[in-house]
Design an enzyme around this catalytic site. Structure first.
Site, PDB file in Angstrom:
ATOM      1  N   SER A 131     -12.142-111.004   1.223  1.00 37.18           N
ATOM      2  CA  SER A 131     -12.081-112.156   0.337  1.00 37.18           C
ATOM      3  C   SER A 131     -10.854-112.063  -0.565  1.00 37.18           C
ATOM      4  O   SER A 131      -9.732-112.139  -0.087  1.00 37.18           O
ATOM      5  CB  SER A 131     -13.381-112.279  -0.463  1.00 37.18           C
ATOM      6  OG  SER A 131     -13.599-113.634  -0.825  1.00 37.18           O
ATOM      7  N   LYS A 162     -23.228-130.980 -19.204  1.00 39.80           N
ATOM      8  CA  LYS A 162     -22.827-129.825 -20.000  1.00 39.80           C
ATOM      9  C   LYS A 162     -23.603-128.567 -19.624  1.00 39.80           C
ATOM     10  O   LYS A 162     -23.098-127.451 -19.742  1.00 39.80           O
ATOM     11  CB  LYS A 162     -23.017-130.131 -21.498  1.00 39.80           C
ATOM     12  CG  LYS A 162     -22.507-129.041 -22.427  1.00 39.80           C
ATOM     13  CD  LYS A 162     -21.027-128.765 -22.221  1.00 39.80           C
ATOM     14  CE  LYS A 162     -20.531-127.674 -23.141  1.00 39.80           C
ATOM     15  NZ  LYS A 162     -19.142-127.291 -22.851  1.00 39.80           N
TER      16      LYS A 162
END
Length: 335
Positions: free
Chosen positions: A147, A199
């Protein structure tokens, strides 16, 4: 309240005041020493260890990326650390680029990857060493270079993996825990006051909405596209081929070579030999940076700290100041 209790309270208060005072003093010492000494010298000290003797005017620098690639915010110090230090590694890479005696750089990678930003910063610094300083960069893969560990390697002039290296894992991951059902069973309810609808996205206290999932997926897709482009540019591979290979799976070093993700098979010694032969560095001295790079001001600041507190005490303070991690997108291979 009896006299003994008052005495105990007084001692505790005194210890607390002394602790706060010493920490404030250390901060002032570190700030003043670092600023004053580094401003005066304009230099950064990097300790080195010679791995192979040779021409000291034409050297090969070996740098190590060990562990999860993440900027923990910790500054380098003389205490040392077995974990990856992002700031120190970037400083080492910059130093290797600027050093006129360094003719080539080898990055030994043993990492499952890590942060998206940190991986990109290393990749960009590798490109800078190649283009701005005109120095070849080889990557030697250890047990794992997956990765983000592959992301930073993609632009190298040559990638060498051990046949048993785990690499690939091309992709992005973001995860969090959903404990909503457990909270319901034990009677816990989270109350949220927020300024806008999204949020509290990725809150573990409730199910994620389809809209929120789409928002996050779009971010992951953008980051994945960047990962793919880095490999397309660095390896000269067609985008469709990279996307086919980049489905998140890991490859052995042998499989990675068969698929064009690495150039050769071998270990660090083989990589050093390849660089010497291919880059005209046959007689080069080979060295490693030992420990973290740190300004000389930090050196004297740490020495001053040692007059007041032991290394074990300092390490304990650092451990107590650890921070919690919020969910974030990662170029990370997870088992």
């Amino acid at each position: 309240m009896n006299a003994k209790r008052w005495i105990a309270i007084g001692i505790a208060a005194g210890l607390l005041a002394a602790s706060v005072g010493f920490q404030t003093l250390f901060a002032v010492i570190n700030s003043n020493f670092t600023e004053a000494f580094d401003s005066a010298t304009g230099s950064t000290y990097m300790s080195e260890e010679v791995v192979e003797d040779g021409d000291m005017t034409n050297r090969i620098a070996v740098l190590k990326v060990e562990g999860t690639i993440q900027d923990t915010g910790e500054e380098a110090s003389l205490l040392g650390s077995a974990t990856y230090n992002h700031t120190a590694f970037l400083e080492q890479l910059e130093q290797a680029g600027m050093d006129d005696t360094v003719g080539g750089v080898i990055i030994e990678v043993n990492s499952p990857g890590g942060g998206v930003v940190e991986s990109a910063e290393i990749h960009d610094k590798v490109v800078e060493v190649q283009e701005e300083y005109g120095k070849p960069v080889y990557v030697s893969m250890g047990n794992t270079a997956a990765s983000g560990g592959y992301y930073l390697a993609a632009s190298a002039n040559k990638i060498v993996a051990h046949p048993a290296t785990l690499t690939g894992s091309i992709g992005v991951i973001m995860s969090t825990l959903n404990y909503a059902e457990l909270a319901d069973k034990i009677g816990i309810k989270e109350e949220v006051i927020k300024s806008a609808e999204h949020k509290d996205i990725m809150s573990g206290a409730r199910e994620m909405t389809d809209e929120e999932r789409d928002i996050l997926q779009s971010i992951i897709d953008d980051m994945y596209a960047d990962f793919v482009q880095v490999i397309v540019d660095g390896r000269g591979m067609p985008e469709d081929q990279v996307r086919e290979l980049g489905d998140g799976r890991v490859y052995s070093g042998k499989q990675a070579m068969e698929n064009g993700l690495v150039d050769d098979l071998g270990d660090l010694e083989d990589t050093i030999s390849m660089m010497k032969e291919e880059q005209g560095l046959e007689n080069a001295e080979v060295f490693e940076y030992t420990g973290s790079g740190f300004g000389m001001g930090s050196f004297w600041a740490t020495a001053a700290e040692g007059l007041f507190v032991s290394d074990s005490d300092l390490l304990g303070i650092k451990q107590l100041m650890g921070k919690s991690n919020s969910p974030e997108a990662m170029y990370l291979y997870t088992e």
